[in-house]
Design an enzyme around this catalytic site. Sequence first.
Site, PDB file in Angstrom:
ATOM      1  CG  ASP A 125      -2.194  -0.783   0.986  1.00  0.00           C
ATOM      2  OD1 ASP A 125      -2.408  -1.223  -0.159  1.00  0.00           O
ATOM      3  OD2 ASP A 125      -2.968  -0.958   1.936  1.00  0.00           O
ATOM      4  CG  HIS A 147       6.288   6.470  -4.256  1.00  0.00           C
ATOM      5  ND1 HIS A 147       6.936   7.646  -3.936  1.00  0.00           N
ATOM      6  CD2 HIS A 147       6.924   5.961  -5.346  1.00  0.00           C
ATOM      7  CE1 HIS A 147       7.937   7.831  -4.786  1.00  0.00           C
ATOM      8  NE2 HIS A 147       7.948   6.830  -5.640  1.00  0.00           N
ATOM      9  CD  GLU A 177      -3.540   9.681   6.849  1.00  0.00           C
ATOM     10  OE1 GLU A 177      -2.289   9.682   6.768  1.00  0.00           O
ATOM     11  OE2 GLU A 177      -4.246   8.686   6.601  1.00  0.00           O
TER      12      GLU A 177
END
Length: 254
Positions: free
Chosen positions: A44, A49, A115
Amino acid sequence: MGRRSIHFVASPGRRDDPAVEALVERYGQAPLAEADVIVALGGDGFMLHTLHRMIETDLPVYGMKTGNVGFLMNRFEKDGLSERLCAAQEVSLYPLKMRAETTTGEIHEALAINEVSLLRQSNQAAHLRVLVNGAVKVEQLVSDGILLSTTAGSTAYNFSVRGPILPLGTEALALTPISPFRPRRWRGAVLPASAQVSFEVLNPEKRPVSATADAFEVRDIARVDIHEERDTSLRLLFDPDHSLEERILNEQFL
């Protein structure tokens, strides 16, 4: 749809993996400018990235899990990749845009797929003012920090600090305090995706705070403004039996 031109990218620890080399040899390595799809090999973290690095290409990204965490990834298989890409379902995600102002007046902007978080930089608790659509909602939050999460990111850091899991399609954001001390009863809020959220750092010299948009960090923050960036769409591909929506739903029953 016929065979798709693939541009493979792999996490640094997997680039010399024989399985990765076999994929490239079998399906070819299209130049990025000529590719129809990006296939990301890793976990993940590498997927995030890749999405950040390839955001200007507007190409769909199909992840295959070779790392330790794979919430955003499909299972790894060398066979049938062309067929899987043709059958894959596309999910569009909209990132958060962070505008951070430092105590010296510098302005930094960044996008966050998961986030935007504010965290104390020292042993002193952060003192933060929370505003939604320009109105003060929490005059003084005493905590280790606070975060604003997308639906896709709601199962990550947000969930680890007891924030709510948000199913895809809810058009919502999760506003979650991190280790809050005061107000004692406030545990966060679910906001409409259209909300404009701001954080003001109170007494930043004594209680310094950093701001992070996924992996991009700015230190010594005075104020952060955040909104969903609807002009930017991230395109993820998932196998029909491994949809992101279903995974987010299932996370609520683990």
